[in-house]
Enzyme design. Sequence first.
Site, PDB file in Angstrom:
ATOM      1  N   CYS A 245       0.867  -1.194   0.000  1.00  0.00           N
ATOM      2  CA  CYS A 245       0.000   0.000   0.000  1.00  0.00           C
ATOM      3  C   CYS A 245       0.897   1.235   0.000  1.00  0.00           C
ATOM      4  O   CYS A 245       0.779   2.119   0.854  1.00  0.00           O
ATOM      5  CB  CYS A 245      -0.951  -0.006   1.181  1.00  0.00           C
ATOM      6  SG  CYS A 245      -1.924  -1.531   1.326  1.00  0.00           S
ATOM      7  N   ALA A 246       1.802   1.288  -0.978  1.00  0.00           N
ATOM      8  CA  ALA A 246       2.950   2.195  -0.943  1.00  0.00           C
ATOM      9  C   ALA A 246       2.652   3.622  -1.390  1.00  0.00           C
ATOM     10  O   ALA A 246       3.335   4.558  -0.968  1.00  0.00           O
ATOM     11  CB  ALA A 246       4.069   1.626  -1.816  1.00  0.00           C
ATOM     12  N   PRO A 248       1.339   7.384  -1.831  1.00  0.00           N
ATOM     13  CA  PRO A 248       2.054   8.066  -2.921  1.00  0.00           C
ATOM     14  C   PRO A 248       3.575   8.017  -2.844  1.00  0.00           C
ATOM     15  O   PRO A 248       4.235   8.689  -3.623  1.00  0.00           O
ATOM     16  CB  PRO A 248       1.552   9.504  -2.798  1.00  0.00           C
ATOM     17  CG  PRO A 248       1.338   9.685  -1.335  1.00  0.00           C
ATOM     18  CD  PRO A 248       0.825   8.349  -0.838  1.00  0.00           C
ATOM     19  N   GLY A 249       4.137   7.271  -1.873  1.00  0.00           N
ATOM     20  CA  GLY A 249       5.552   6.979  -1.971  1.00  0.00           C
ATOM     21  C   GLY A 249       6.494   7.543  -0.939  1.00  0.00           C
ATOM     22  O   GLY A 249       7.707   7.352  -1.054  1.00  0.00           O
ATOM     23  N   GLY A 250       5.992   8.224   0.091  1.00  0.00           N
ATOM     24  CA  GLY A 250       6.900   8.770   1.092  1.00  0.00           C
ATOM     25  C   GLY A 250       7.761   7.700   1.747  1.00  0.00           C
ATOM     26  O   GLY A 250       8.981   7.862   1.896  1.00  0.00           O
ATOM     27  N   LYS A 251       7.129   6.593   2.141  1.00  0.00           N
ATOM     28  CA  LYS A 251       7.872   5.521   2.798  1.00  0.00           C
ATOM     29  C   LYS A 251       8.765   4.778   1.812  1.00  0.00           C
ATOM     30  O   LYS A 251       9.871   4.330   2.165  1.00  0.00           O
ATOM     31  CB  LYS A 251       6.891   4.578   3.487  1.00  0.00           C
ATOM     32  CG  LYS A 251       6.056   5.269   4.570  1.00  0.00           C
ATOM     33  CD  LYS A 251       4.977   4.364   5.122  1.00  0.00           C
ATOM     34  CE  LYS A 251       4.112   5.095   6.132  1.00  0.00           C
ATOM     35  NZ  LYS A 251       3.354   6.219   5.522  1.00  0.00           N
ATOM     36  N   ASP A 308       1.504  -0.375   5.342  1.00  0.00           N
ATOM     37  CA  ASP A 308       0.797   0.852   5.732  1.00  0.00           C
ATOM     38  C   ASP A 308      -0.638   0.663   5.246  1.00  0.00           C
ATOM     39  O   ASP A 308      -0.999   1.079   4.149  1.00  0.00           O
ATOM     40  CB  ASP A 308       1.461   2.065   5.085  1.00  0.00           C
ATOM     41  CG  ASP A 308       0.873   3.375   5.579  1.00  0.00           C
ATOM     42  OD1 ASP A 308       0.028   3.346   6.482  1.00  0.00           O
ATOM     43  OD2 ASP A 308       1.251   4.431   5.040  1.00  0.00           O
ATOM     44  N   CYS A 361      -2.834   5.302   9.679  1.00  0.00           N
ATOM     45  CA  CYS A 361      -3.028   6.708  10.073  1.00  0.00           C
ATOM     46  C   CYS A 361      -4.434   6.841  10.653  1.00  0.00           C
ATOM     47  O   CYS A 361      -5.282   7.549  10.111  1.00  0.00           O
ATOM     48  CB  CYS A 361      -2.806   7.653   8.900  1.00  0.00           C
ATOM     49  SG  CYS A 361      -3.821   7.333   7.446  1.00  0.00           S
TER      50      CYS A 361
END
Length: 428
Positions: A245-246, A248-251, A308, A361
């Site tokens: 569940c990546a 929009p890519g921050g992690k 996530d 979150c």
Amino acid sequence: MSCNFPRSDDVPGLPARRAALRLLDAVLRRGEPLELAIHGASQGIADRADRALVHAIAAEVLRRLPDLDALIDGATRQPLPEDAKARMVLRIALVQALVLGTPAHAAIATALPLVDGGPRKLVHGVFGTVTRAAPVLPDSPTLPEGVAERWAKQWGDAMAKDAARAYAVRPPVDLSLRDPAQTAHWATLLGGESLAPGHVRLPDHATVTDLAGFAEGAWWVQDLAAAIPARLMGAGSGRAVLDLCAAPGGKTMQLAAAGWNVTAVDQSARRLQRLTENLARTGLAAQVVTADLRQWQPVESADAVLLDAPCSATGIYRRHPDVLHRIGSRQIAELADLQAQLLNRAAHWVRPGGVLVYATCSLERAEGEDQAVRFLAAHPDFALDAPTPDELPRDVAASAQGWVRTLPGTLADRGGTDGFFIVRFFRT
């Protein structure tokens, strides 16, 4: 206040108010997320400032909904139906006059055409009654009744009060740095404060794309709490990690910058496009896969897995006030079931000796603490791996149970954080 109503086609700014009305209808009646519904609601509005106004009106109505309704109900002999168009138009007019600083005459002039063929005199009269009293909205917006009760039951009355106070404060802008060794440099250059290696909290809300370091991909916007899950993965040293569940890519970018060989999986092709653009801007690399985790599985297990999980997003209510009106007990229960499914699948993809980090979150125990307890009971080959203080941001600590929970009161004196639950498991 004159009752000579203007002709609809003579009112500047009316298209933006019509779009705000459509947007609020999509959120409150159809349950659509604000950020997704705004595109359809704003069709035909090309000007960026007008589109921003549509978003601002709708977001502030949602943030102040109970307080606006209290004013409306206090000015009518009989309460207007909850779904009455007149009530929604009054909310739009009042939030402009009381929150956004629109002159009262302009707010009502753009509101009345929205009830063409309807109770224009009622809307005009109620608006005049309210504004002549010069009301002042409370410093802390009133949370929707069901939300306040739910959070008070889970966390206590103090948390619900903290949540209301945080609702009134504009969230800070946090940056995650591609190179944590440059933390002092970027904190000084951008005039920000660092609460952890690789983090800078900006002092104001300047346009981030205009700041030094954006074009060359030295950093990306990511809330401090949202950065904790990837921090708990440590240095990659070329090992394999699945970021599930990546988008929009921050992690994904955090993991790639830390030396992991990243496979980023998400079912939304649109959101993965943004992830791909972020990778290109930062010069970081990851294998990107579009797939539903309920059907997909990796070719081989990984040294680490970060899930996530899809959740209620109640932890980011400050940025997305629509969630408090769209999400209730039924949706939370449905999402908790999905999270359990995904967590159980992800567990099979972790090599012995590897780690699994689960995060949401959310400010709901059903999506956080309860999931961790249930997972440990069902998976005796996993043990909880509590983070050490040096793995966490300043003044953020692990709980006695060994997981991390950020609440509306976390770092409140420094701008706060999003509400998150993060837990790390070790496969024995």
